[in-house]
Design a protein around this motif. Structure first.
Motif, PDB file in Angstrom:
ATOM      1  N   GLU A   1      36.712  19.631  21.428  1.00 40.25           N
ATOM      2  CA  GLU A   1      37.205  18.825  19.904  1.00 40.25           C
ATOM      3  C   GLU A   1      37.467  20.211  19.036  1.00 40.25           C
ATOM      4  N   GLN A   2      37.483  21.444  18.429  1.00 46.69           N
ATOM      5  CA  GLN A   2      37.469  22.414  17.846  1.00 46.69           C
ATOM      6  C   GLN A   2      38.642  22.933  18.590  1.00 46.69           C
ATOM      7  N   SER A   3      39.357  22.856  19.661  1.00 48.98           N
ATOM      8  CA  SER A   3      40.119  23.581  20.528  1.00 48.98           C
ATOM      9  C   SER A   3      40.244  25.236  20.369  1.00 48.98           C
ATOM     10  N   VAL A   4      39.089  25.049  20.132  1.00 50.78           N
ATOM     11  CA  VAL A   4      38.717  27.923  20.341  1.00 50.78           C
ATOM     12  C   VAL A   4      38.615  27.525  21.556  1.00 50.78           C
ATOM     13  N   ALA A   5      39.479  28.280  21.841  1.00 48.28           N
ATOM     14  CA  ALA A   5      38.636  29.216  23.881  1.00 48.28           C
ATOM     15  C   ALA A   5      38.373  30.875  23.676  1.00 48.28           C
ATOM     16  N   VAL A   6      37.692  30.767  24.127  1.00 50.02           N
ATOM     17  CA  VAL A   6      37.076  32.941  24.091  1.00 50.02           C
ATOM     18  C   VAL A   6      37.293  33.099  25.663  1.00 50.02           C
TER      19      VAL A   6
ATOM     20  N   ILE B   1      45.528  26.399  20.113  1.00 46.43           N
ATOM     21  CA  ILE B   1      44.125  26.082  20.291  1.00 46.43           C
ATOM     22  C   ILE B   1      43.844  27.904  20.376  1.00 46.43           C
ATOM     23  N   THR B   2      43.447  27.941  19.577  1.00 44.42           N
ATOM     24  CA  THR B   2      42.932  29.481  19.132  1.00 44.42           C
ATOM     25  C   THR B   2      41.953  29.925  20.100  1.00 44.42           C
TER      26      THR B   2
ATOM     27  N   LEU C   1      35.497  28.100  14.729  1.00 45.07           N
ATOM     28  CA  LEU C   1      34.653  26.747  14.857  1.00 45.07           C
ATOM     29  C   LEU C   1      34.504  25.727  13.774  1.00 45.07           C
ATOM     30  N   MET C   2      33.976  26.294  12.533  1.00 40.73           N
ATOM     31  CA  MET C   2      33.964  25.641  11.814  1.00 40.73           C
ATOM     32  C   MET C   2      35.329  24.876  11.019  1.00 40.73           C
ATOM     33  N   THR C   3      36.390  26.621  10.861  1.00 42.37           N
ATOM     34  CA  THR C   3      37.976  25.514   9.975  1.00 42.37           C
ATOM     35  C   THR C   3      38.573  25.253  11.101  1.00 42.37           C
ATOM     36  N   ALA C   4      38.396  24.734  12.202  1.00 39.72           N
ATOM     37  CA  ALA C   4      38.907  23.963  13.161  1.00 39.72           C
ATOM     38  C   ALA C   4      39.421  22.794  12.021  1.00 39.72           C
TER      39      ALA C   4
ATOM     40  N   PRO D   1      46.324  19.260  14.139  1.00 39.90           N
ATOM     41  CA  PRO D   1      45.469  19.184  15.573  1.00 39.90           C
ATOM     42  C   PRO D   1      46.042  19.682  16.499  1.00 39.90           C
ATOM     43  N   ALA D   2      45.353  20.072  17.753  1.00 44.27           N
ATOM     44  CA  ALA D   2      46.428  20.931  18.423  1.00 44.27           C
ATOM     45  C   ALA D   2      46.327  19.674  19.986  1.00 44.27           C
ATOM     46  N   GLU D   3      47.367  20.378  20.301  1.00 43.98           N
ATOM     47  CA  GLU D   3      47.381  19.191  21.637  1.00 43.98           C
ATOM     48  C   GLU D   3      46.981  19.628  22.644  1.00 43.98           C
ATOM     49  N   TYR D   4      46.890  17.430  23.690  1.00 43.52           N
ATOM     50  CA  TYR D   4      45.683  17.630  24.379  1.00 43.52           C
ATOM     51  C   TYR D   4      45.619  18.218  25.316  1.00 43.52           C
ATOM     52  N   VAL D   5      45.073  19.153  26.011  1.00 35.20           N
ATOM     53  CA  VAL D   5      44.965  19.369  27.398  1.00 35.20           C
ATOM     54  C   VAL D   5      43.740  19.140  28.158  1.00 35.20           C
TER      55      VAL D   5
END
Length: 369
Positions: free
Chosen positions: A290-295, A327-328, A352-355, A360-364
């Protein structure tokens, strides 16, 4: 009295209080007024002293303690012994009549001595003895070691002898002081140990323990093994594979702990990302759709340059491809997680909070690895 007149012997009973003072070199004994001939005479069978190593004397007849063995090895390899207090004597007197006349101007205060730059040690303990001092469970006790390895500069003309094995290095690392003894860092001590160990099981256990017990990072160990040109040995390469796997597992465990301890939203763990009907983008360790954040955990270790170039370029390509899609990617290392878990959690929480403020990121497509 001439310059060649030997000093009167000082009593040596005060030297039996500390282990370092019970082990002295021939030069130190000479400073006490005891020539080598007399020191050798005291080392005869039944005598009160022992010649522990060439030029290094043990000032009691019993077996040396582990501490005495360490200091004897360092003294033999060129380390400095404890300074000897100046001999007490009558104060020197100047001739001429006494006078009460004071100078009209006070003498200028003496200038402070220039600061002395600490000199690096000429020798340090390495190998299995160093690992024991660092607290490795898989290393034998000092008493069980037949020899103590001492790391010295490459230019030193010194031979292994008795209970000392000389290890030469073109460049010496900064020593770590443990109980007053200069000791090689863990990664260097491991490399010097592995160079002399043919047992694959022992090598594997020591390498894995280095990261499991938090002694050092896997990358530092592999880097030292590369510099020592040890990765060409099959049993060392297998041990390095186990080391990297252990480092990866520990980093993943710390990542789980970070998410749950600091109450971050639960992500999708260990997933692959790809465009719908398109190319594979790569795998990440945690992903919040939902936030398009990856670690992504960076557990890379140094490798020979050809392999390293391919691995690093692949990592950079994946990260750039994800960021282009919006994606961040938060980059974490095992060292960051271990040293500042709360700070890394705050970085992820901020991403996550600044998403909502980002485009909006591309759908993956997200699939388990």
């Amino acid at each position: 009295m001439t310059h060649n007149t030997p000093l009167s012997p000082r009593p040596l009973s005060h030297l039996s209080e500390a282990a370092r003072q019970r082990v002295l070199t021939a030069n130190s004994l000479r400073a006490h007024g005891i020539p080598v001939s007399e020191a050798d005479a005291r080392c005869r069978p039944g005598g009160p002293w022992q010649l522990l190593l060439p030029g290094v004397y043990l000032l009691h007849p019993g077996p040396p303690t582990s501490d005495e063995r360490l200091h004897a090895a360092l003294l033999y390899a060129g380390g400095e012994c404890a300074p000897i207090p100046a001999q007490q004597g009558a104060a020197s007197r100047t001739g001429g009549p006494a006078t009460d006349v004071r100078p009209c101007t006070p003498p200028s205060p003496p200038s402070p001595p220039p600061p002395q730059t600490p000199q690096p040690p000429q020798a340090m303990i390495t190998g299995l003895a160093a690992l024991t001092l660092h607290g490795f469970d898989g290393a034998p006790s000092l008493r069980a070691l037949d020899r103590i390895d001492v790391l010295v500069p490459w230019t030193r003309r010194l031979r292994s002898t008795g209970g000392v094995r000389v290890v030469r290095g073109q460049s010496l690392p900064d020593a770590e002081e443990i109980t007053g003894v200069p000791v090689a860092p863990v990664a260097r001590a491991l490399a010097d140990t592995v160079a002399l160990l043919p047992d694959a099981g022992v090598v594997r256990r020591l390498l894995v323990e280095s990261v499991r017990a938090g002694h050092c990072e896997a990358g530092a160990v592999v880097g030292e093994l590369i510099r020592a040109r040890l990765l060409g040995r099959p049993h060392v390469r297998l041990a390095v594979d186990a080391l990297v796997a252990e480092s990866r597992a520990l980093a993943e465990g710390m990542l789980y702990e970070m998410v749950f301890r600091h109450r971050l939203p639960c992500p999708c763990w260990n997933v692959d990302l790809r465009l719908p009907g398109g190319p594979y983008l790569g795998g990440v360790d945690a992903f919040w759709p939902e936030q398009s954040v990856a670690v992504e955990l960076d557990t890379r270790t140094p490798r020979p340059h050809l392999e390293a170039d391919a691995r690093w370029s692949e990592y950079a390509r994946k990260r750039e491809a994800l960021e282009v899609l919006g994606i961040t990617v938060v980059h974490l290392t095992p060292a960051k997680l271990r040293d500042s878990l709360g700070q890394q959690a705050a970085i992820v929480r901020t991403a996550l909070m600044t998403a909502v403020e980002r485009e909006p990121a591309e759908y993956v497509v997200v699939t388990p690895r």
